[in-house]
Motif scaffolding. Sequence first.
Motif, PDB file in Angstrom:
ATOM      1  N   LEU A 300      -1.752   7.953-111.163  1.00  0.00           N
ATOM      2  CA  LEU A 300      -2.975   7.164-111.298  1.00  0.00           C
ATOM      3  C   LEU A 300      -3.322   6.593-109.926  1.00  0.00           C
ATOM      4  CD1 LEU A 300      -5.204   5.758-112.977  1.00  0.00           C
ATOM      5  CD2 LEU A 300      -3.559   3.902-113.409  1.00  0.00           C
ATOM      6  N   VAL A 301      -4.400   7.086-109.342  1.00  0.00           N
ATOM      7  CA  VAL A 301      -4.852   6.639-108.027  1.00  0.00           C
ATOM      8  C   VAL A 301      -5.923   5.575-108.238  1.00  0.00           C
ATOM      9  CG1 VAL A 301      -5.827   7.344-105.816  1.00  0.00           C
ATOM     10  CG2 VAL A 301      -4.416   8.952-107.122  1.00  0.00           C
ATOM     11  N   VAL A 302      -5.674   4.374-107.749  1.00  0.00           N
ATOM     12  CA  VAL A 302      -6.596   3.260-107.978  1.00  0.00           C
ATOM     13  C   VAL A 302      -7.260   2.870-106.661  1.00  0.00           C
ATOM     14  CG1 VAL A 302      -6.886   0.944-108.922  1.00  0.00           C
ATOM     15  CG2 VAL A 302      -5.062   2.427-109.803  1.00  0.00           C
ATOM     16  N   GLY A 303      -8.538   3.199-106.529  1.00  0.00           N
ATOM     17  CA  GLY A 303      -9.318   2.748-105.385  1.00  0.00           C
ATOM     18  C   GLY A 303      -8.903   3.329-104.057  1.00  0.00           C
ATOM     19  N   SER A 304      -8.608   4.624-104.016  1.00  0.00           N
ATOM     20  CA  SER A 304      -8.232   5.269-102.756  1.00  0.00           C
ATOM     21  C   SER A 304      -9.032   6.547-102.565  1.00  0.00           C
ATOM     22  CB  SER A 304      -6.735   5.607-102.737  1.00  0.00           C
ATOM     23  OG  SER A 304      -6.411   6.378-101.589  1.00  0.00           O
ATOM     24  N   ARG A 305      -9.317   6.862-101.300  1.00  0.00           N
ATOM     25  CA  ARG A 305     -10.016   8.115-101.004  1.00  0.00           C
ATOM     26  C   ARG A 305      -9.038   9.239-100.678  1.00  0.00           C
ATOM     27  NH1 ARG A 305     -11.083   9.091 -95.605  1.00  0.00           N
ATOM     28  NH2 ARG A 305     -10.050   7.648 -94.203  1.00  0.00           N
ATOM     29  N   LEU A 306      -7.739   8.963-100.771  1.00  0.00           N
ATOM     30  CA  LEU A 306      -6.689   9.973-100.620  1.00  0.00           C
ATOM     31  C   LEU A 306      -6.811  10.775 -99.326  1.00  0.00           C
ATOM     32  CD1 LEU A 306      -5.916  11.533-104.128  1.00  0.00           C
ATOM     33  CD2 LEU A 306      -4.736   9.703-102.909  1.00  0.00           C
ATOM     34  N   GLN A 307      -6.693  10.092 -98.203  1.00  0.00           N
ATOM     35  CA  GLN A 307      -6.680  10.823 -96.938  1.00  0.00           C
ATOM     36  C   GLN A 307      -5.349  11.556 -96.770  1.00  0.00           C
ATOM     37  OE1 GLN A 307      -5.364   9.595 -93.339  1.00  0.00           O
ATOM     38  NE2 GLN A 307      -5.577   7.396 -93.610  1.00  0.00           N
ATOM     39  N   ASP A 308      -5.270  12.413 -95.760  1.00  0.00           N
ATOM     40  CA  ASP A 308      -4.128  13.319 -95.644  1.00  0.00           C
ATOM     41  C   ASP A 308      -2.800  12.600 -95.435  1.00  0.00           C
ATOM     42  OD1 ASP A 308      -4.819  12.506 -93.057  1.00  0.00           O
ATOM     43  OD2 ASP A 308      -4.187  14.392 -92.142  1.00  0.00           O
ATOM     44  N   PHE A 309      -2.802  11.450 -94.764  1.00  0.00           N
ATOM     45  CA  PHE A 309      -1.538  10.740 -94.573  1.00  0.00           C
ATOM     46  C   PHE A 309      -0.991  10.225 -95.903  1.00  0.00           C
ATOM     47  CE2 PHE A 309      -1.882  11.372 -90.255  1.00  0.00           C
ATOM     48  CZ  PHE A 309      -0.950  10.676 -89.506  1.00  0.00           C
ATOM     49  N   THR A 310      -1.868   9.947 -96.855  1.00  0.00           N
ATOM     50  CA  THR A 310      -1.426   9.480 -98.173  1.00  0.00           C
ATOM     51  C   THR A 310      -0.831  10.616 -98.992  1.00  0.00           C
ATOM     52  OG1 THR A 310      -3.099   7.732 -98.187  1.00  0.00           O
ATOM     53  CG2 THR A 310      -2.184   8.381-100.311  1.00  0.00           C
ATOM     54  N   THR A 311      -1.440  11.779 -98.931  1.00  0.00           N
ATOM     55  CA  THR A 311      -1.008  12.911 -99.762  1.00  0.00           C
ATOM     56  C   THR A 311      -0.034  13.837 -99.045  1.00  0.00           C
ATOM     57  OG1 THR A 311      -2.803  14.382 -99.043  1.00  0.00           O
ATOM     58  CG2 THR A 311      -3.272  12.877-100.876  1.00  0.00           C
ATOM     59  N   SER A 312       0.348  13.492 -97.799  1.00  0.00           N
ATOM     60  CA  SER A 312       1.148  14.399 -96.961  1.00  0.00           C
ATOM     61  C   SER A 312       0.457  15.761 -96.870  1.00  0.00           C
ATOM     62  CB  SER A 312       2.572  14.543 -97.502  1.00  0.00           C
ATOM     63  OG  SER A 312       3.248  13.306 -97.480  1.00  0.00           O
ATOM     64  N   SER A 313      -0.822  15.704 -96.530  1.00  0.00           N
ATOM     65  CA  SER A 313      -1.661  16.906 -96.434  1.00  0.00           C
ATOM     66  C   SER A 313      -1.602  17.733 -97.717  1.00  0.00           C
ATOM     67  CB  SER A 313      -1.265  17.753 -95.219  1.00  0.00           C
ATOM     68  OG  SER A 313      -1.469  17.032 -94.024  1.00  0.00           O
ATOM     69  N   LYS A 314      -1.656  17.022 -98.839  1.00  0.00           N
ATOM     70  CA  LYS A 314      -1.684  17.604-100.185  1.00  0.00           C
ATOM     71  C   LYS A 314      -0.387  18.328-100.549  1.00  0.00           C
ATOM     72  CE  LYS A 314      -6.718  18.011-100.089  1.00  0.00           C
ATOM     73  NZ  LYS A 314      -7.902  18.872-100.240  1.00  0.00           N
ATOM     74  N   GLN A 315       0.697  17.970 -99.862  1.00  0.00           N
ATOM     75  CA  GLN A 315       2.002  18.562-100.167  1.00  0.00           C
ATOM     76  C   GLN A 315       2.967  17.539-100.763  1.00  0.00           C
ATOM     77  OE1 GLN A 315       2.364  21.972 -99.655  1.00  0.00           O
ATOM     78  NE2 GLN A 315       0.195  21.728 -99.159  1.00  0.00           N
ATOM     79  N   GLY A 316       2.508  16.306-100.954  1.00  0.00           N
ATOM     80  CA  GLY A 316       3.424  15.246-101.359  1.00  0.00           C
ATOM     81  C   GLY A 316       3.600  15.077-102.854  1.00  0.00           C
ATOM     82  N   PHE A 317       2.790  15.782-103.655  1.00  0.00           N
ATOM     83  CA  PHE A 317       2.861  15.623-105.105  1.00  0.00           C
ATOM     84  C   PHE A 317       3.344  16.919-105.748  1.00  0.00           C
ATOM     85  CE2 PHE A 317      -1.191  12.941-104.348  1.00  0.00           C
ATOM     86  CZ  PHE A 317      -0.439  11.923-103.787  1.00  0.00           C
TER      87      PHE A 317
END
Length: 514
Positions: A300-317
């Motif tokens: 559940l992402v609350v109030g974030s634009r999910l930039q690459d550092f947050t998602t580990s360039s979409k490899q973190g989930f």
Amino acid sequence: MEKIRLTMAQALLRFLDQQFIELDGTEHKFVHGVMGIFGHGNVTGLGEALEYGGTGLRYIQGNNEQGLVHAATAFAKQKNRLGIYACTSSIGPGATNMITGAAAATLNRIPVLLLPGDIFASRQPDPVLQQIETPWDYGVNANHAFKPVSRYWDCLERPEQLMTAGLNAMRVLTDPADTGAVTLCLPQDTQAEAYDYPTSFFEKRIWHLDRRPLHLRPLRNTVDLFRNAQRPLIIAGGGVHYSLATETLRKFANNFRIPVCETQAGKSAMSWNDEMSVGGVGVTGTSAANLLAKDADLILVVGSRLQDFTTSSKQGFAVNAKILHLNVSAFDGNKMDGIALQADAKSGLEALSSGLKKIGYKTSDAYANKISQLKSEWNTEVDRLYALKNDSGNVQTQILGTLNEFVAPEDVILCAAGSLPGDLHRLWRCELPKTYHLEYGYSCMGYEVAGALGAKLAWNEGEVYAIVGDGSYLMLHSEILTSLKEHIKINIVLLDNSGFQCIKNLQMAHGSVG
């Protein structure tokens, strides 16, 4: 209709002075003042109006236009977007100096009003000093460079155009989903031109922030997804702060035993020692948060634009993880093929809490124990890093540990660029909301000193500490003088590692010999 004769600049200030914003029944003065540097493009218009206009707006004369926009951005960010400063400049370099600050504000969804001077609307003295002429389109000048970094842009070539532009500017500045930099270009002749304005335009105007509810269909679907979720995770973004939802989030997480990790903008939404707080997530995150993120079946992402550092360039989930976006912005709600829950963060969490209580949802004891174990392991690692020593000099993590122990819980730590944001995101222990202020969307070197000035203008609860490396400090530190002139106390912690070592480390890690 009753009218009053004013110059356009006088009318603009009188209009801004009467703008208020309301949230949850509490009314806030929205425009607190104007920051600026005067030149021939604004001194006889807006400058005259500020000197003799008789408004309650404070004027702060700065030393660099980019720095002043950073200060205004930091003020609005620290105010949770419930108050702003406008920024004025002359034409030419004074105006274009503000473009970097505009980009930082817009990217971070922070409201700031920019009032750059412009060329003569009459065109009769052309080309004036500092005017850029465009042979293929005579109407284009340097101020058009603000367009890509503004959420609203206008050029007021007639004084009566203020009545349309002013309302549109306020519409965007107070819109939680669409806010950012608003640019109103003010031709220097139009600023001083008089017009008979209706007095109703200057009456007190309240802009109401009505919380967008989470509608029944997405609420039901979300509850169904949680019903089968065994390893849920919450990512708290800046929207948690701007929605004043920190306490709501804390209760939600603890009631259902769901761990909360934080983005740079969301950090301090949870106290570091809360049972469900697992720290920063992503490239600059904690091991606890990243291990939980990689294993989560529902995020559940609350109030974030999910930039690459947050998602580990979409490899973190996990590949099969379901991603839910609780966000007032429809644009952010569709990222990473997620499920959009377009709603205000606070009201959305409250609605979801009611839905989960009805089905008796709570994560398992085994999951709660795993959260506790990972959190304990990371806290041990933070203690180790805070105590690191080196005979050859200071260790950055030790400096942070010493500072973290020294500051009061209500003091604000502020940073923007270099290696410090990574260490702060991983290690800094926040106890109270709004005590962690990072500009890590644009990660703009030079934000720190000016940002501290703006943050302190907005923050009376404690001290503000800007921590900055020598590279970023040398780029822009002129607002130290502004803080002294205005008697606004800021604290600056300057770390000298001989310049740009963060990028040098990245360079060497990818094959350079240094």
